[in-house]
Design a protein around this motif. Structure first.
Motif, PDB file in Angstrom:
ATOM      1  N   PRO A  95       0.834  -1.205   0.000  1.00 55.04           N
ATOM      2  CA  PRO A  95       0.000   0.000   0.000  1.00 55.04           C
ATOM      3  C   PRO A  95       0.870   1.257   0.000  1.00 55.04           C
ATOM      4  CG  PRO A  95      -0.797  -1.584   1.617  1.00 55.04           C
ATOM      5  CD  PRO A  95       0.505  -2.119   1.096  1.00 55.04           C
ATOM      6  N   PHE A  96       0.401   2.281  -0.692  1.00 54.66           N
ATOM      7  CA  PHE A  96       1.175   3.515  -0.844  1.00 54.66           C
ATOM      8  C   PHE A  96       1.658   4.054   0.507  1.00 54.66           C
ATOM      9  CE2 PHE A  96       1.320   8.214  -1.175  1.00 54.66           C
ATOM     10  CZ  PHE A  96       2.329   8.320  -2.130  1.00 54.66           C
ATOM     11  N   ALA A  97       0.797   4.015   1.499  1.00 51.96           N
ATOM     12  CA  ALA A  97       1.128   4.586   2.813  1.00 51.96           C
ATOM     13  C   ALA A  97       2.256   3.841   3.519  1.00 51.96           C
ATOM     14  CB  ALA A  97      -0.115   4.594   3.703  1.00 51.96           C
ATOM     15  N   GLU A  98       2.518   2.607   3.081  1.00 59.28           N
ATOM     16  CA  GLU A  98       3.507   1.771   3.775  1.00 59.28           C
ATOM     17  C   GLU A  98       4.853   1.665   3.051  1.00 59.28           C
ATOM     18  OE1 GLU A  98       1.736  -2.056   4.490  1.00 59.28           O
ATOM     19  OE2 GLU A  98      -0.107  -1.136   5.285  1.00 59.28           O
ATOM     20  N   ILE A  99       4.919   2.145   1.811  1.00 58.93           N
ATOM     21  CA  ILE A  99       6.173   2.017   1.054  1.00 58.93           C
ATOM     22  C   ILE A  99       7.206   3.001   1.590  1.00 58.93           C
ATOM     23  CG2 ILE A  99       7.263   2.254  -1.225  1.00 58.93           C
ATOM     24  CD1 ILE A  99       4.732   1.344  -2.508  1.00 58.93           C
ATOM     25  N   SER A 100       8.390   2.495   1.889  1.00 62.27           N
ATOM     26  CA  SER A 100       9.453   3.383   2.381  1.00 62.27           C
ATOM     27  C   SER A 100      10.140   4.060   1.200  1.00 62.27           C
ATOM     28  CB  SER A 100      10.483   2.572   3.170  1.00 62.27           C
ATOM     29  OG  SER A 100      11.228   1.741   2.288  1.00 62.27           O
ATOM     30  N   MET A 101      10.784   5.170   1.457  1.00 61.92           N
ATOM     31  CA  MET A 101      11.516   5.863   0.392  1.00 61.92           C
ATOM     32  C   MET A 101      12.655   4.995  -0.136  1.00 61.92           C
ATOM     33  SD  MET A 101      10.008   8.532  -0.506  1.00 61.92           S
ATOM     34  CE  MET A 101       8.506   7.630  -0.146  1.00 61.92           C
ATOM     35  N   LYS A 102      13.223   4.161   0.729  1.00 59.63           N
ATOM     36  CA  LYS A 102      14.284   3.237   0.300  1.00 59.63           C
ATOM     37  C   LYS A 102      13.727   2.250  -0.733  1.00 59.63           C
ATOM     38  CE  LYS A 102      18.258   0.816   0.889  1.00 59.63           C
ATOM     39  NZ  LYS A 102      18.130  -0.166  -0.180  1.00 59.63           N
ATOM     40  N   GLU A 103      12.527   1.745  -0.501  1.00 62.86           N
ATOM     41  CA  GLU A 103      11.901   0.803  -1.447  1.00 62.86           C
ATOM     42  C   GLU A 103      11.597   1.489  -2.779  1.00 62.86           C
ATOM     43  OE1 GLU A 103       9.569  -2.413   1.335  1.00 62.86           O
ATOM     44  OE2 GLU A 103       8.809  -0.355   1.320  1.00 62.86           O
ATOM     45  N   VAL A 104      11.096   2.712  -2.709  1.00 62.89           N
ATOM     46  CA  VAL A 104      10.819   3.470  -3.936  1.00 62.89           C
ATOM     47  C   VAL A 104      12.117   3.684  -4.713  1.00 62.89           C
ATOM     48  CG1 VAL A 104      10.035   5.684  -4.884  1.00 62.89           C
ATOM     49  CG2 VAL A 104       8.821   4.650  -2.954  1.00 62.89           C
ATOM     50  N   GLU A 105      13.136   4.090  -3.984  1.00 66.08           N
ATOM     51  CA  GLU A 105      14.434   4.363  -4.608  1.00 66.08           C
ATOM     52  C   GLU A 105      15.014   3.098  -5.248  1.00 66.08           C
ATOM     53  OE1 GLU A 105      18.611   5.825  -2.922  1.00 66.08           O
ATOM     54  OE2 GLU A 105      16.955   7.106  -2.285  1.00 66.08           O
ATOM     55  N   ASP A 106      14.903   1.969  -4.572  1.00 64.83           N
ATOM     56  CA  ASP A 106      15.430   0.711  -5.111  1.00 64.83           C
ATOM     57  C   ASP A 106      14.747   0.342  -6.428  1.00 64.83           C
ATOM     58  OD1 ASP A 106      17.186   0.517  -3.023  1.00 64.83           O
ATOM     59  OD2 ASP A 106      16.054  -1.015  -1.925  1.00 64.83           O
ATOM     60  N   VAL A 107      13.427   0.507  -6.482  1.00 68.47           N
ATOM     61  CA  VAL A 107      12.676   0.201  -7.711  1.00 68.47           C
ATOM     62  C   VAL A 107      13.109   1.140  -8.841  1.00 68.47           C
ATOM     63  CG1 VAL A 107      10.372   0.314  -8.776  1.00 68.47           C
ATOM     64  CG2 VAL A 107      10.686  -0.853  -6.584  1.00 68.47           C
ATOM     65  N   TYR A 108      13.204   2.435  -8.526  1.00 68.27           N
ATOM     66  CA  TYR A 108      13.580   3.419  -9.549  1.00 68.27           C
ATOM     67  C   TYR A 108      15.034   3.244 -10.004  1.00 68.27           C
ATOM     68  CZ  TYR A 108       9.432   6.270 -10.164  1.00 68.27           C
ATOM     69  OH  TYR A 108       8.186   6.713 -10.539  1.00 68.27           O
TER      70      TYR A 108
END
Length: 227
Positions: free
Chosen positions: A88-101
């Protein structure tokens, strides 16, 4: 005629099938993934595989060295590597977003930039995106990082086709629907896709080798289902 082809994300799924298919057709393949063992275990003479995290600039230097020492020219680049997080959007950490990107966008950016000086005018850069990245397509909760990253490479492809339209190579992007891969199982546990990795690899191989005669800067939706 044998071509020199780089494929990323080759340890499993579509990338693993692409390596086998293209090498059987007589092409020279450089297979890049974080885990080169599955490809090296195939022991195919016209395939080179080494561990390479495309999101790490220092590791990409190995690719430059390989091209300059062995191939000189790269005819086709298939940006297939992908990373996914389903939360869920509210639970994604910035580290996880960064890793995907880092894998799905920055890795594509960096590897393409590195390979371009070695590509001829009739070369072809094919980037694998997702239907989830296509504006107006059905969206799925939990895939905010993944699908938005896949949208980014669609626009990147259009930009590169414009920037290199005089000199080549051609750039196209395939937005895939559901394919029965390990990654799909991670994102949608229990969902059964109508398309196998082998079938999709055959389509991508054919497209990569020939479609630059007909397309440049185009997004093709390769999907027969939802998701």
């Amino acid at each position: 005629m044998a071509k020199n082809i780089i494929v990323t994300g080759t340890s499993r799924g579509i990338g693993f099938e692409l390596v086998q298919l293209l090498s059987k057709q007589g092409h020279n393949v450089l297979a890049l993934s974080r885990n080169c063992k599955p490809v090296n275990n195939l022991n195919i003479s016209n395939v080179t595989a080494f561990d390479c995290d495309i999101s790490e600039e220092i590791q990409l230097k190995k690719v430059t060295t390989f091209i300059e020492e062995n191939w000189k020219q790269v005819d086709v680049l298939i940006n297939n590597a992908g990373s996914i997080v389903n939360k869920p959007f509210a639970e994604i950490s910035m580290k996880e977003v960064e890793d995907v990107y880092r894998v799905n966008v920055i890795g594509v950016f960096a590897l393409t930039q590195l390979v371009l000086p070695h590509m001829p005018k009739n070369g072809h850069v094919v980037t694998i995106s997702s239907m989830g990245g296509v504006q107006g397509s059905m969206k799925f909760p939990g895939l905010s990082a993944y699908s938005s990253s896949k949208a980014a490479v669609i626009t990147l492809t259009e930009l590169l086709a414009e920037e290199y339209k005089e000199t080549g190579p051609s750039f196209n992007v395939l937005a895939l629907g559901a394919v029965q891969t390990e990654m799909l199982e991670e994102a949608f546990p229990g969902y059964k896709a109508p398309t196998t990795p082998e079938e999709m690899a055959a389509y991508i191989a054919e497209f990569s080798l020939n479609a630059n005669k007909f397309y440049n800067g185009k997004l093709l939706q390769v999907s027969n289902s939802t998701p």
